[in-house]
Design an enzyme around this catalytic site. Structure first.
Site, PDB file in Angstrom:
ATOM      1  N   GLU A  91       0.735  -1.163  -0.038  1.00  0.00           N
ATOM      2  CA  GLU A  91      -0.238  -0.199   0.222  1.00  0.00           C
ATOM      3  C   GLU A  91       0.816   1.418  -0.129  1.00  0.00           C
ATOM      4  OE1 GLU A  91      -4.046  -1.637   2.039  1.00  0.00           O
ATOM      5  OE2 GLU A  91      -2.658  -1.173   3.370  1.00  0.00           O
ATOM      6  N   CYS A 104       3.195   8.460   1.357  1.00  0.00           N
ATOM      7  CA  CYS A 104       4.067   7.575   2.367  1.00  0.00           C
ATOM      8  C   CYS A 104       4.118   6.333   1.439  1.00  0.00           C
ATOM      9  CB  CYS A 104       2.717   7.199   3.374  1.00  0.00           C
ATOM     10  SG  CYS A 104       3.336   6.056   4.884  1.00  0.00           S
ATOM     11  N   CYS A 111       6.895  -7.233   6.914  1.00  0.00           N
ATOM     12  CA  CYS A 111       8.161  -6.659   7.737  1.00  0.00           C
ATOM     13  C   CYS A 111       8.566  -7.784   8.815  1.00  0.00           C
ATOM     14  CB  CYS A 111       7.686  -5.315   8.481  1.00  0.00           C
ATOM     15  SG  CYS A 111       9.237  -4.530   9.243  1.00  0.00           S
ATOM     16  N   CYS A 115       7.367  -5.553  15.088  1.00  0.00           N
ATOM     17  CA  CYS A 115       7.139  -4.698  16.345  1.00  0.00           C
ATOM     18  C   CYS A 115       5.411  -5.117  16.950  1.00  0.00           C
ATOM     19  CB  CYS A 115       7.053  -3.214  15.891  1.00  0.00           C
ATOM     20  SG  CYS A 115       8.761  -2.821  15.343  1.00  0.00           S
ATOM     21  N   CYS A 118       2.322  -3.187  15.633  1.00  0.00           N
ATOM     22  CA  CYS A 118       2.171  -2.698  14.144  1.00  0.00           C
ATOM     23  C   CYS A 118       1.465  -3.694  13.404  1.00  0.00           C
ATOM     24  CB  CYS A 118       3.684  -2.473  13.600  1.00  0.00           C
ATOM     25  SG  CYS A 118       4.002  -2.153  12.032  1.00  0.00           S
ATOM     26  N   CYS A 349      -1.181   5.626  10.025  1.00  0.00           N
ATOM     27  CA  CYS A 349       0.087   4.991  10.467  1.00  0.00           C
ATOM     28  C   CYS A 349      -0.100   3.562  11.187  1.00  0.00           C
ATOM     29  CB  CYS A 349       0.806   5.746  11.387  1.00  0.00           C
ATOM     30  SG  CYS A 349       1.453   7.243  11.036  1.00  0.00           S
TER      31      CYS A 349
END
Ligand code: SAH
Ligand code: SF4
Length: 377
Positions: A91, A104, A111, A115, A118, A349
Protein backbone atom coordinates in the site's frame (compact mmCIF):
# COMPACT_ATOMS: atom_id res chain seq x y z
CA UNK A 1 12.37 -10.95 -20.55
CA UNK A 2 12.75 -7.21 -21.08
CA UNK A 3 14.50 -4.93 -18.61
CA UNK A 4 12.34 -2.66 -16.42
CA UNK A 5 13.82 0.84 -16.64
CA UNK A 6 12.11 1.85 -13.39
CA UNK A 7 14.77 -0.27 -11.69
CA UNK A 8 17.57 2.17 -12.61
CA UNK A 9 18.75 5.44 -11.13
CA UNK A 10 20.86 7.74 -13.33
CA UNK A 11 24.02 5.75 -12.80
CA UNK A 12 22.31 2.44 -13.54
CA UNK A 13 20.58 3.80 -16.62
CA UNK A 14 23.84 5.26 -17.95
CA UNK A 15 25.48 1.87 -17.55
CA UNK A 16 22.56 0.11 -19.19
CA UNK A 17 22.62 2.45 -22.18
CA UNK A 18 26.32 1.93 -22.65
CA UNK A 19 25.76 -1.85 -22.44
CA UNK A 20 23.34 -1.65 -25.37
CA UNK A 21 25.71 0.60 -27.31
CA UNK A 22 23.99 3.96 -26.69
CA UNK A 23 25.32 7.35 -25.61
CA UNK A 24 25.36 7.90 -21.84
CA UNK A 25 23.73 11.35 -22.02
CA UNK A 26 20.53 9.69 -23.24
CA UNK A 27 20.05 8.69 -19.59
CA UNK A 28 19.05 12.22 -18.67
CA UNK A 29 16.51 12.43 -21.47
CA UNK A 30 15.08 9.04 -20.59
CA UNK A 31 14.82 9.89 -16.88
CA UNK A 32 12.82 12.99 -17.72
CA UNK A 33 10.39 11.11 -19.90
CA UNK A 34 9.96 8.30 -17.42
CA UNK A 35 9.83 10.17 -14.13
CA UNK A 36 8.82 13.74 -14.97
CA UNK A 37 6.35 13.08 -17.78
CA UNK A 38 5.26 9.73 -16.35
CA UNK A 39 5.51 8.12 -19.79
CA UNK A 40 5.47 4.35 -20.12
CA UNK A 41 5.53 4.31 -23.90
CA UNK A 42 8.82 4.74 -25.77
CA UNK A 43 7.02 5.78 -28.95
CA UNK A 44 6.08 9.14 -27.43
CA UNK A 45 9.63 10.12 -26.44
CA UNK A 46 9.93 12.65 -29.23
CA UNK A 47 13.50 13.85 -28.67
CA UNK A 48 14.97 10.35 -28.89
CA UNK A 49 16.05 9.01 -32.26
CA UNK A 50 13.45 6.75 -33.80
CA UNK A 51 15.96 3.94 -33.97
CA UNK A 52 16.62 4.17 -30.22
CA UNK A 53 12.89 4.23 -29.45
CA UNK A 54 12.47 1.12 -31.57
CA UNK A 55 15.37 -0.64 -29.90
CA UNK A 56 14.17 0.21 -26.40
CA UNK A 57 10.66 -1.04 -27.06
CA UNK A 58 12.06 -4.42 -27.96
CA UNK A 59 14.48 -4.82 -25.04
CA UNK A 60 13.07 -2.66 -22.22
CA UNK A 61 9.85 -1.67 -20.52
CA UNK A 62 8.59 0.86 -17.97
CA UNK A 63 6.38 -1.02 -15.56
CA UNK A 64 5.04 0.06 -12.17
CA UNK A 65 3.02 -2.24 -9.89
CA UNK A 66 -0.62 -2.71 -10.93
CA UNK A 67 -3.27 -0.75 -9.04
CA UNK A 68 -5.75 -3.17 -7.48
CA UNK A 69 -7.70 -0.68 -5.38
CA UNK A 70 -7.82 3.09 -5.11
CA UNK A 71 -9.57 4.48 -2.00
CA UNK A 72 -10.22 8.09 -1.11
CA UNK A 73 -10.86 8.93 2.55
CA UNK A 74 -13.37 11.50 3.77
CA UNK A 75 -10.40 13.75 4.67
CA UNK A 76 -8.88 13.54 1.17
CA UNK A 77 -6.23 10.95 2.04
CA UNK A 78 -5.87 8.49 -0.82
CA UNK A 79 -4.65 4.90 -0.54
CA UNK A 80 -3.62 2.57 -3.32
CA UNK A 81 -3.37 -1.18 -2.97
CA UNK A 82 -0.80 -2.34 -5.51
CA UNK A 83 -0.21 -5.83 -6.77
CA UNK A 84 3.41 -6.99 -6.72
CA UNK A 85 2.75 -10.54 -7.91
CA UNK A 86 2.15 -13.93 -6.34
CA UNK A 87 -0.86 -12.59 -4.45
CA UNK A 88 1.24 -10.07 -2.60
CA UNK A 89 -0.02 -6.53 -2.28
CA UNK A 90 1.51 -3.36 -0.86
CA UNK A 91 0.00 0.00 0.00
CA UNK A 92 0.96 3.63 -0.53
CA UNK A 93 -0.85 6.60 0.90
CA UNK A 94 -1.10 10.20 -0.32
CA UNK A 95 -1.80 12.83 2.31
CA UNK A 96 -2.78 16.24 0.91
CA UNK A 97 -2.27 19.27 3.14
CA UNK A 98 -2.64 23.01 2.59
CA UNK A 99 0.86 23.58 1.27
CA UNK A 100 2.25 20.14 0.57
CA UNK A 101 1.36 16.65 -0.55
CA UNK A 102 3.09 13.76 1.17
CA UNK A 103 3.37 10.26 -0.22
CA UNK A 104 3.93 7.46 2.28
CA UNK A 105 5.90 4.76 0.47
CA UNK A 106 6.33 1.05 1.29
CA UNK A 107 9.70 -0.69 1.10
CA UNK A 108 8.89 -4.36 1.78
CA UNK A 109 6.05 -6.85 1.50
CA UNK A 110 5.29 -7.05 5.21
CA UNK A 111 8.05 -6.61 7.75
CA UNK A 112 10.20 -9.11 9.59
CA UNK A 113 10.86 -6.92 12.62
CA UNK A 114 7.54 -7.73 14.26
CA UNK A 115 6.92 -4.67 16.42
CA UNK A 116 4.04 -5.76 18.63
CA UNK A 117 1.74 -2.75 18.00
CA UNK A 118 2.16 -2.65 14.20
CA UNK A 119 -0.29 -4.17 11.77
CA UNK A 120 2.38 -4.62 9.09
CA UNK A 121 4.60 -6.38 11.64
CA UNK A 122 1.77 -8.77 12.49
CA UNK A 123 1.37 -9.70 8.82
CA UNK A 124 4.78 -11.34 8.70
CA UNK A 125 7.23 -10.89 5.86
CA UNK A 126 7.46 -12.02 2.28
CA UNK A 127 10.22 -10.12 0.48
CA UNK A 128 11.99 -6.86 -0.25
CA UNK A 129 10.48 -4.61 -2.91
CA UNK A 130 12.51 -3.99 -6.06
CA UNK A 131 13.57 -0.46 -6.99
CA UNK A 132 10.82 -0.41 -9.64
CA UNK A 133 8.24 -1.36 -7.02
CA UNK A 134 9.43 1.37 -4.66
CA UNK A 135 9.85 4.23 -7.13
CA UNK A 136 6.82 2.89 -9.03
CA UNK A 137 4.66 4.03 -6.10
CA UNK A 138 5.77 7.62 -6.65
CA UNK A 139 5.48 7.26 -10.43
CA UNK A 140 1.92 5.95 -10.10
CA UNK A 141 0.85 8.53 -7.52
CA UNK A 142 2.10 11.41 -9.65
CA UNK A 143 0.30 10.04 -12.70
CA UNK A 144 -2.92 9.46 -10.76
CA UNK A 145 -2.78 12.93 -9.20
CA UNK A 146 -2.12 14.53 -12.58
CA UNK A 147 -5.15 12.73 -13.96
CA UNK A 148 -7.38 13.90 -11.10
CA UNK A 149 -6.10 17.46 -11.49
CA UNK A 150 -6.89 17.39 -15.21
CA UNK A 151 -10.40 16.15 -14.47
CA UNK A 152 -10.99 18.81 -11.84
CA UNK A 153 -8.68 21.79 -12.43
CA UNK A 154 -10.51 23.96 -9.87
CA UNK A 155 -8.97 22.25 -6.87
CA UNK A 156 -5.37 22.63 -7.89
CA UNK A 157 -3.24 25.71 -8.08
CA UNK A 158 -4.25 27.49 -4.88
CA UNK A 159 -1.44 29.77 -3.68
CA UNK A 160 0.47 28.70 -6.76
CA UNK A 161 0.83 25.16 -5.35
CA UNK A 162 -0.80 22.13 -6.79
CA UNK A 163 -2.14 20.53 -3.65
CA UNK A 164 -2.47 17.23 -5.35
CA UNK A 165 1.12 16.73 -6.42
CA UNK A 166 3.69 14.85 -4.39
CA UNK A 167 6.04 17.39 -2.78
CA UNK A 168 7.31 15.19 0.07
CA UNK A 169 8.05 11.49 0.45
CA UNK A 170 8.15 9.58 3.72
CA UNK A 171 9.42 6.00 3.77
CA UNK A 172 6.82 5.12 6.40
CA UNK A 173 4.65 2.61 4.61
CA UNK A 174 4.94 -1.14 4.95
CA UNK A 175 8.34 -2.51 5.85
CA UNK A 176 11.64 -1.42 7.34
CA UNK A 177 13.39 0.67 4.65
CA UNK A 178 16.90 0.10 6.03
CA UNK A 179 16.40 -3.67 5.86
CA UNK A 180 16.11 -3.23 2.06
CA UNK A 181 19.08 -0.92 1.89
CA UNK A 182 20.39 -1.05 -1.69
CA UNK A 183 16.99 -0.83 -3.36
CA UNK A 184 15.85 1.95 -1.06
CA UNK A 185 19.02 3.98 -1.72
CA UNK A 186 18.62 3.60 -5.50
CA UNK A 187 15.00 4.75 -5.19
CA UNK A 188 16.09 7.68 -2.99
CA UNK A 189 18.65 8.66 -5.65
CA UNK A 190 15.80 8.95 -8.15
CA UNK A 191 13.65 10.97 -5.74
CA UNK A 192 16.52 13.45 -5.34
CA UNK A 193 17.74 13.53 -8.96
CA UNK A 194 16.89 16.80 -10.73
CA UNK A 195 16.28 14.85 -13.94
CA UNK A 196 13.77 12.61 -12.15
CA UNK A 197 11.73 13.91 -9.17
CA UNK A 198 14.09 16.63 -7.95
CA UNK A 199 12.94 16.57 -4.32
CA UNK A 200 15.23 18.19 -1.77
CA UNK A 201 16.86 15.97 0.85
CA UNK A 202 14.83 17.73 3.49
CA UNK A 203 11.59 16.66 1.86
CA UNK A 204 12.47 12.98 1.75
CA UNK A 205 12.33 11.16 5.08
CA UNK A 206 13.44 7.65 5.94
CA UNK A 207 11.77 6.21 9.03
CA UNK A 208 13.57 3.37 10.77
CA UNK A 209 13.14 1.27 13.85
CA UNK A 210 16.89 1.64 14.34
CA UNK A 211 19.09 -0.68 12.28
CA UNK A 212 22.34 0.93 13.36
CA UNK A 213 24.86 -0.35 10.76
CA UNK A 214 22.47 0.55 7.94
CA UNK A 215 21.89 3.95 9.52
CA UNK A 216 25.61 4.61 9.32
CA UNK A 217 25.66 3.53 5.69
CA UNK A 218 22.72 5.78 4.88
CA UNK A 219 24.63 8.70 6.35
CA UNK A 220 27.53 7.94 4.02
CA UNK A 221 25.61 7.03 0.90
CA UNK A 222 22.48 9.14 0.84
CA UNK A 223 21.70 11.33 3.84
CA UNK A 224 18.06 12.42 3.87
CA UNK A 225 15.79 13.55 6.70
CA UNK A 226 15.57 10.89 9.40
CA UNK A 227 12.79 9.68 11.66
CA UNK A 228 13.57 7.07 14.29
CA UNK A 229 10.80 4.98 15.84
CA UNK A 230 11.55 5.18 19.54
CA UNK A 231 8.30 4.22 21.31
CA UNK A 232 9.91 3.54 24.69
CA UNK A 233 12.31 5.38 27.01
CA UNK A 234 14.19 2.31 28.27
CA UNK A 235 15.49 -1.00 26.96
CA UNK A 236 13.20 -3.20 29.06
CA UNK A 237 10.08 -1.77 27.45
CA UNK A 238 11.55 -1.19 24.00
CA UNK A 239 12.79 -4.80 23.84
CA UNK A 240 9.14 -5.86 23.92
CA UNK A 241 7.58 -3.18 21.73
CA UNK A 242 10.36 -3.00 19.12
CA UNK A 243 12.15 -6.38 19.35
CA UNK A 244 15.10 -5.24 17.18
CA UNK A 245 16.08 -3.21 20.25
CA UNK A 246 17.59 -6.38 21.72
CA UNK A 247 20.16 -6.27 18.94
CA UNK A 248 20.55 -2.48 18.73
CA UNK A 249 19.79 -1.05 22.17
CA UNK A 250 19.03 2.56 23.02
CA UNK A 251 22.44 3.84 24.05
CA UNK A 252 24.00 2.71 20.76
CA UNK A 253 20.97 4.04 18.88
CA UNK A 254 21.37 7.50 20.42
CA UNK A 255 25.05 7.50 19.45
CA UNK A 256 24.13 6.51 15.88
CA UNK A 257 21.62 9.38 15.76
CA UNK A 258 24.33 11.82 16.78
CA UNK A 259 26.63 10.47 14.05
CA UNK A 260 23.82 10.77 11.51
CA UNK A 261 23.36 14.44 12.30
CA UNK A 262 26.90 15.21 11.14
CA UNK A 263 25.73 14.58 7.55
CA UNK A 264 21.96 15.05 7.74
CA UNK A 265 20.13 17.74 5.73
CA UNK A 266 18.27 18.80 8.86
CA UNK A 267 19.81 19.62 12.20
CA UNK A 268 17.52 17.40 14.23
CA UNK A 269 16.24 13.82 14.30
CA UNK A 270 12.51 13.23 14.48
CA UNK A 271 11.65 10.67 17.13
CA UNK A 272 8.36 8.90 16.55
CA UNK A 273 6.57 7.71 19.64
CA UNK A 274 3.33 5.75 19.41
CA UNK A 275 1.01 6.50 22.33
CA UNK A 276 -0.22 3.22 23.84
CA UNK A 277 -2.64 3.56 26.76
CA UNK A 278 -1.16 2.27 30.00
CA UNK A 279 1.99 0.97 28.28
CA UNK A 280 4.38 3.81 27.45
CA UNK A 281 2.39 6.98 28.08
CA UNK A 282 2.91 7.92 31.75
CA UNK A 283 4.53 11.09 33.08
CA UNK A 284 7.41 8.92 34.27
CA UNK A 285 7.97 7.68 30.73
CA UNK A 286 8.04 11.25 29.43
CA UNK A 287 10.60 12.28 32.05
CA UNK A 288 12.74 9.24 31.32
CA UNK A 289 12.66 10.15 27.61
CA UNK A 290 14.05 13.60 28.31
CA UNK A 291 17.07 12.00 29.95
CA UNK A 292 17.50 9.53 27.11
CA UNK A 293 17.63 12.10 24.31
CA UNK A 294 19.44 14.86 26.15
CA UNK A 295 22.47 14.77 23.84
CA UNK A 296 20.55 14.38 20.57
CA UNK A 297 19.08 17.48 18.90
CA UNK A 298 15.58 16.23 18.17
CA UNK A 299 11.88 16.79 17.76
CA UNK A 300 9.18 14.42 18.91
CA UNK A 301 6.21 13.29 16.92
CA UNK A 302 3.65 11.57 19.13
CA UNK A 303 1.49 9.15 17.14
CA UNK A 304 -1.87 8.26 18.71
CA UNK A 305 -2.03 4.47 18.33
CA UNK A 306 -4.16 3.38 15.39
CA UNK A 307 -6.05 0.23 16.09
CA UNK A 308 -6.46 -2.87 13.99
CA UNK A 309 -8.26 -6.16 14.66
CA UNK A 310 -6.84 -8.11 17.64
CA UNK A 311 -4.12 -5.54 18.30
CA UNK A 312 -4.50 -5.87 22.07
CA UNK A 313 -3.56 -2.20 22.48
CA UNK A 314 -5.55 0.96 23.01
CA UNK A 315 -4.85 4.56 22.12
CA UNK A 316 -3.89 6.92 24.95
CA UNK A 317 -6.56 9.51 25.73
CA UNK A 318 -6.09 12.98 24.27
CA UNK A 319 -5.60 14.32 27.79
CA UNK A 320 -2.77 11.85 28.45
CA UNK A 321 -1.17 12.76 25.13
CA UNK A 322 -1.45 16.46 25.98
CA UNK A 323 0.21 15.99 29.38
CA UNK A 324 2.98 13.87 27.80
CA UNK A 325 3.59 16.51 25.13
CA UNK A 326 3.68 19.32 27.70
CA UNK A 327 6.36 17.53 29.74
CA UNK A 328 8.58 17.22 26.66
CA UNK A 329 7.86 20.82 25.63
CA UNK A 330 8.82 22.06 29.10
CA UNK A 331 12.21 20.46 28.50
CA UNK A 332 12.46 22.52 25.28
CA UNK A 333 11.83 19.58 22.99
CA UNK A 334 9.59 20.57 20.10
CA UNK A 335 6.76 18.04 20.17
CA UNK A 336 3.89 17.59 17.75
CA UNK A 337 1.01 15.17 17.82
CA UNK A 338 0.50 13.45 14.50
CA UNK A 339 -2.93 14.03 13.03
CA UNK A 340 -4.67 10.79 12.30
CA UNK A 341 -5.40 10.84 8.59
CA UNK A 342 -7.29 8.33 6.54
CA UNK A 343 -8.22 5.97 9.36
CA UNK A 344 -11.66 5.41 7.79
CA UNK A 345 -9.89 3.58 4.95
CA UNK A 346 -7.23 1.93 7.20
CA UNK A 347 -4.57 4.23 5.75
CA UNK A 348 -3.30 5.68 9.03
CA UNK A 349 0.16 4.91 10.48
CA UNK A 350 0.51 1.29 11.41
CA UNK A 351 -2.71 0.23 9.71
CA UNK A 352 -1.20 -0.71 6.37
CA UNK A 353 -1.54 -4.39 5.83
CA UNK A 354 -1.72 -4.91 2.06
CA UNK A 355 -1.65 -8.59 1.28
CA UNK A 356 1.30 -10.47 2.63
CA UNK A 357 1.94 -14.13 2.07
CA UNK A 358 3.99 -14.64 5.18
CA UNK A 359 7.11 -16.72 4.79
CA UNK A 360 8.29 -16.43 8.37
CA UNK A 361 5.46 -18.50 9.87
CA UNK A 362 5.70 -16.47 12.99
CA UNK A 363 3.36 -17.32 15.82
CA UNK A 364 1.06 -14.37 16.11
CA UNK A 365 0.75 -13.02 19.57
CA UNK A 366 -2.87 -11.96 19.80
CA UNK A 367 -2.51 -10.71 23.31
CA UNK A 368 0.49 -8.53 22.81
CA UNK A 369 -0.40 -6.07 25.50
CA UNK A 370 -0.53 -8.79 28.13
CA UNK A 371 2.92 -9.93 27.01
CA UNK A 372 4.17 -6.36 27.40
CA UNK A 373 2.71 -6.10 30.88
CA UNK A 374 4.21 -9.40 31.96
CA UNK A 375 7.72 -8.33 31.03
CA UNK A 376 7.25 -5.08 32.86
CA UNK A 377 6.28 -6.76 36.10
N1 SAH B 1 9.55 0.40 9.64
C1 SAH B 1 9.70 1.79 9.77
C2 SAH B 1 8.74 2.61 8.96
C3 SAH B 1 7.29 2.17 8.85
S1 SAH B 1 6.22 2.42 10.17
C4 SAH B 1 9.63 2.18 11.24
O1 SAH B 1 9.22 1.38 12.04
O2 SAH B 1 10.02 3.31 11.53
C5 SAH B 1 5.93 4.18 10.33
C6 SAH B 1 5.61 4.59 11.77
O3 SAH B 1 4.32 4.12 12.19
C7 SAH B 1 6.61 4.02 12.76
O4 SAH B 1 7.00 4.99 13.70
C8 SAH B 1 5.79 2.95 13.41
O5 SAH B 1 6.32 2.58 14.65
C9 SAH B 1 4.44 3.58 13.49
N2 SAH B 1 3.36 2.63 13.79
C10 SAH B 1 3.37 1.30 13.60
N3 SAH B 1 2.20 0.77 13.99
C11 SAH B 1 1.44 1.78 14.45
C12 SAH B 1 0.10 1.86 14.96
N4 SAH B 1 -0.67 0.78 15.06
N5 SAH B 1 -0.36 3.07 15.29
C13 SAH B 1 0.40 4.18 15.15
N6 SAH B 1 1.65 4.16 14.65
C14 SAH B 1 2.17 2.97 14.31
FE1 SF4 C 1 8.33 -3.13 10.76
FE2 SF4 C 1 8.20 -0.49 11.29
FE3 SF4 C 1 6.04 -2.09 11.70
FE4 SF4 C 1 8.20 -2.32 13.27
S1 SF4 C 1 6.85 -0.51 13.08
S2 SF4 C 1 7.04 -4.02 12.36
S3 SF4 C 1 9.85 -1.93 11.85
S4 SF4 C 1 6.99 -1.62 9.75
Amino acid sequence: MTVNLLDYDREGLTQYLSDIGEKPFRARQLLKWIHQSGTADFAGMSDLAKSLRGKLSSVARIEAPRVMRDHVSADGTRKWLLSVGEQNGIESVFIPEANRGTLCVSSQVGCALACTFCSTGRQGFNRNLSVAEIIGQLWLANNALRESAAENPMVSGQNGQDQRAVTNVVMMGMGEPLANFENVVTALNLMLDDHAYGLSRRRVTVSTSGLIPALDRLRERCPVALAVSLHAPNNALRDVLVPINKKYPLKELMAACRRYLTAAPRDFITFEYVMLAGVNDSMMHAKELIGLVKDVPCKFNLIPFNGFPNSGFERSSSETIRVFRDILMQADIVTTVRKTRGDDIAAACGQLAGQVRDKTRRTINVNAKQAVMETMR
